[in-house]
Design an enzyme around this catalytic site. Structure first.
Site, short mmCIF file in Angstrom:
data_model
loop_
_atom_site.label_atom_id
_atom_site.label_comp_id
_atom_site.label_asym_id
_atom_site.label_seq_id
_atom_site.Cartn_x
_atom_site.Cartn_y
_atom_site.Cartn_z
N HIS A 145 -3.36 -4.62 1.64
CA HIS A 145 -2.74 -5.00 2.92
C HIS A 145 -2.83 -6.52 3.10
CE1 HIS A 145 -2.42 -0.97 4.90
NE2 HIS A 145 -3.30 -0.68 3.96
N GLU A 195 -1.31 -8.11 5.32
CA GLU A 195 -1.04 -8.39 6.75
C GLU A 195 -2.31 -8.28 7.60
OE1 GLU A 195 -0.68 -5.61 5.27
OE2 GLU A 195 -0.90 -3.92 6.64
N CYS A 224 0.83 -1.20 0.00
CA CYS A 224 0.00 0.00 0.00
C CYS A 224 0.87 1.26 0.00
CB CYS A 224 -1.00 -0.05 1.16
SG CYS A 224 -2.45 0.95 0.82
N1 LIG Z 1 -3.51 2.03 3.34
C1 LIG Z 1 -2.58 2.80 2.85
O1 LIG Z 1 -1.38 2.55 3.02
C2 LIG Z 1 -3.06 4.04 2.19
C3 LIG Z 1 -2.01 4.77 1.39
C4 LIG Z 1 -2.32 6.25 1.40
N2 LIG Z 1 -3.58 6.52 0.77
C5 LIG Z 1 -1.18 7.01 0.71
O2 LIG Z 1 -1.39 7.62 -0.29
O3 LIG Z 1 -0.10 7.02 1.19
#
Ligand SMILES: NC(=O)CC[C@H](N)C(=O)O
Length: 192
Positions: free
Chosen positions: A169, A171, A78
């Protein structure tokens, strides 16, 4: 295999738990010196701007580039995926610039801020449960980047040699197969 989870901000404890469930040793990493003892590093989800800022502040940009230069595996999930990318849509500056891809932040829009789905991932037999939270998408990849999974035609898992990235994610579920996949990458790299 000893896997570090970059502990500047974000979902750290969950990654440590998943690495241990997959048969590795997981440790939180707060200082660059701690990278030396690792076989692999996970950059967790959270807020990429915050993680990037803290990485600059504590010297992690150069230290992680060096870690990667040694062929040590890195897994970005992410926000961690955003931090790995060479290019971020609509932003002048990227962070580590290690993976040759362009990413778009918060790419699913407000309507679908978070959701779960089952993904087919190359190299893993049965579909993997994935949790998306304000997730980024991989918009473009260089030919050296292998696409491991797509969601509705968009790239959400990719690998470039010793670098692995997921939009979601892994995890936050009890499915540890992507962590096991990353542990296998670390084992392979350690044998080289
Ligand atoms: N769940 C996440 O890690 C979101 C990432 C977040 N929206 C970003 O731009 O950094």
């Amino acid at each position: 295999m000893k896997i570090g989870v970059l502990a500047l901000q974000g979902a750290v404890a969950e990654h440590i738990r998943s690495i241990e469930a997959a048969g590795g040793e997981g440790v939180a990493v707060k200082r660059i010196e701690e990278l030396q003892e690792l076989d692999g590093l996970i950059i967790p989800g959270g807020e990429s701007t915050t993680i990037g800022k803290l990485m600059r502040k504590y010297g992690f940009i150069d230290a992680i580039r060096e870690f990667s230069g040694q062929g040590k595996p890195i897994f970005g999930t992410c926000a961690g995926l955003i931090v790995l990318a060479n290019r971020i849509e609509g932003q002048e500056e990227a962070h580590l610039q290690l993976m040759d891809m362009t990413v778009a932040r918060n790419a699913f829009g407000r309507q679908r801020e978070s959701f779960e789905t089952d993904l087919d991932i190359k190299g893993i037999d049965e579909p993997v449960r994935a949790v998306f939270i304000r997730a980024p998408l991989i918009k473009e990849v260089a030919p050296t980047v292998e696409v491991l999974s797509e969601y509705k035609g968009e790239i959400v898992t990719a690998r470039q040699g010793h670098l692995l990235a997921s939009s979601y994610h892994p995890e936050l579920t009890d499915d540890y197969r992507l962590h096991a996949y990353f542990l296998a990458m670390a084992k392979e790299a350690a044998q080289e």
